[in-house]
Enzyme design. Structure first.
Site, PDB file in Angstrom:
ATOM      1  N   ASP A 114      17.251  25.360  15.094  1.00 36.87           N
ATOM      2  CA  ASP A 114      16.425  26.545  15.337  1.00 36.87           C
ATOM      3  C   ASP A 114      15.672  26.917  14.058  1.00 36.87           C
ATOM      4  O   ASP A 114      16.261  27.024  12.977  1.00 36.87           O
ATOM      5  CB  ASP A 114      17.338  27.687  15.775  1.00 36.87           C
ATOM      6  N   SER A 159      17.229  36.808  18.339  1.00 36.85           N
ATOM      7  CA  SER A 159      15.863  36.739  17.832  1.00 36.85           C
ATOM      8  C   SER A 159      15.447  38.093  17.235  1.00 36.85           C
ATOM      9  O   SER A 159      16.163  38.639  16.394  1.00 36.85           O
ATOM     10  CB  SER A 159      14.932  36.282  18.959  1.00 36.85           C
ATOM     11  N   HIS A 168      16.076  27.558  19.636  1.00 38.95           N
ATOM     12  CA  HIS A 168      16.167  29.012  19.533  1.00 38.95           C
ATOM     13  C   HIS A 168      16.693  29.627  20.833  1.00 38.95           C
ATOM     14  O   HIS A 168      17.349  30.669  20.813  1.00 38.95           O
ATOM     15  CB  HIS A 168      14.791  29.584  19.211  1.00 38.95           C
TER      16      HIS A 168
END
Length: 303
Positions: free
Chosen positions: A231, A174, A288
């Site tokens: 995602d 991320s 994610h």
């Protein structure tokens, strides 16, 4: 989780809008089970970066640390809010220095706001010597990277010398993946020639413009950015804003089924991320967090 969904909306549309440059041809290659298994240690390092700093210092962070016995952390920092958690250490198994960055914790407002800032600026040439003003990156990512850059560089140099290694491996998930991309370029420009740099990221947003992506590709040849199913984070910020990914995409389609996508960021192949998630409304924010071949990443998975 609602905060992360709001973050995605702030990024706005990411995939279907036409790119600012012509699309490149693209192909995919299936990855074997053996290929996929090689990612597991790096996934665990990315997972560990979300854990409490006191547990990282003693390498007692639960499953992630247990999966990487023998790792020797030598620098741990950050607070998970104003400064993302990070650690540096030596991994004897691969004779490499590891640099890992924490990603976005949606419970930490400052981190979310860092992601929401979509302005682009040139890199600071005091940190990135010789990089032209045409290379632009996300302003929030650039500022977050600058908070830890010199400390990490000093520790990496010290470990390379004391362990007699020329190998550095950088990981992140991320926002941590974005910081890892910036670190990979930064270290490539500031470490001795002949240093081997490996970059492994997970669910990474676009970090900068096409010039940045191209420069990173030219400086770091061993680069893989892993995207999981639908995602939404890898398709933001949108290409219509001038952002672009470089090469190295690996897209997990389902457990045990992944493809390596050739070329830089574009929307040609149906099995790659942009076609799978043409807009944020077609994605799933839960993807994610994983699982990345059985490994979930995030603060709630630090056990």
């Amino acid at each position: 989780m609602l905060a992360l969904s709001a973050l995605a909306l702030l990024f706005s549309f990411g995939g279907a809008t036409a790119a600012p440059t012509a699309l490149e041809s693209r192909s995919v290659s299936p990855l074997s089970a053996a290929d996929l298994a090689t990612f597991a240690p790096y996934t665990q390092f990315a997972r560990a970066a979300y854990c409490d700093t006191s547990k990282l210092t003693g390498w007692t962070c639960g499953e992630a640390c247990n999966a990487l016995p023998g790792f020797q952390p030598t620098l741990v920092g950050g607070d998970g809010n104003a400064v993302q958690i990070y650690f540096v250490g030596y991994w004897p198994t691969q004779d490499t220095v590891i640099v890992a960055h924490e990603g976005t914790d949606p419970t930490q407002l400052v981190s979310v706001l860092t992601d929401a800032n979509i302005l682009m600026d040139p890199l600071d040439t005091s940190l990135f010597p010789g990089v032209g003003s045409n290379v632009l990156v996300h302003d929030g990512f650039r500022n977050a990277h600058a908070l830890t850059a010199t400390k990490i560089l000093a520790e990496v140099k010290k470990l390379m010398s004391s362990k007699s290694t020329k190998s550095v491996t950088i990981v992140g998930h991320s926002l941590g993946g974005a910081l890892a991309e910036l670190d990979a370029l930064y270290l490539s420009l500031n470490l001795p020639s002949g240093t081997s740099i490996k970059l492994r990221t997970y669910g990474t947003p676009r970090v900068g413009n096409a010039a940045f992506a191209s420069l990173l590709d030219s400086k770091v040849s061993d680069l893989k950015r892993v995207n999981n199913k639908k995602d939404i984070v890898p398709i933001v910020p949108g290409r219509f804003l001038g952002f672009a990914h470089g090469q190295g995409e690996v897209h997990i389609l389902s457990p045990g089924n992944a493809v390596a996508c050739s070329g830089a960021d574009n929307a040609v192949d149906a099995q790659c991320q942009i076609q799978t998630v043409p807009t944020i409304f077609d994605g799933n924010v839960l993807d994610h967090l994983g699982p990345y071949e059985g490994i979930n990443i995030g603060t709630i998975f630090c056990t």
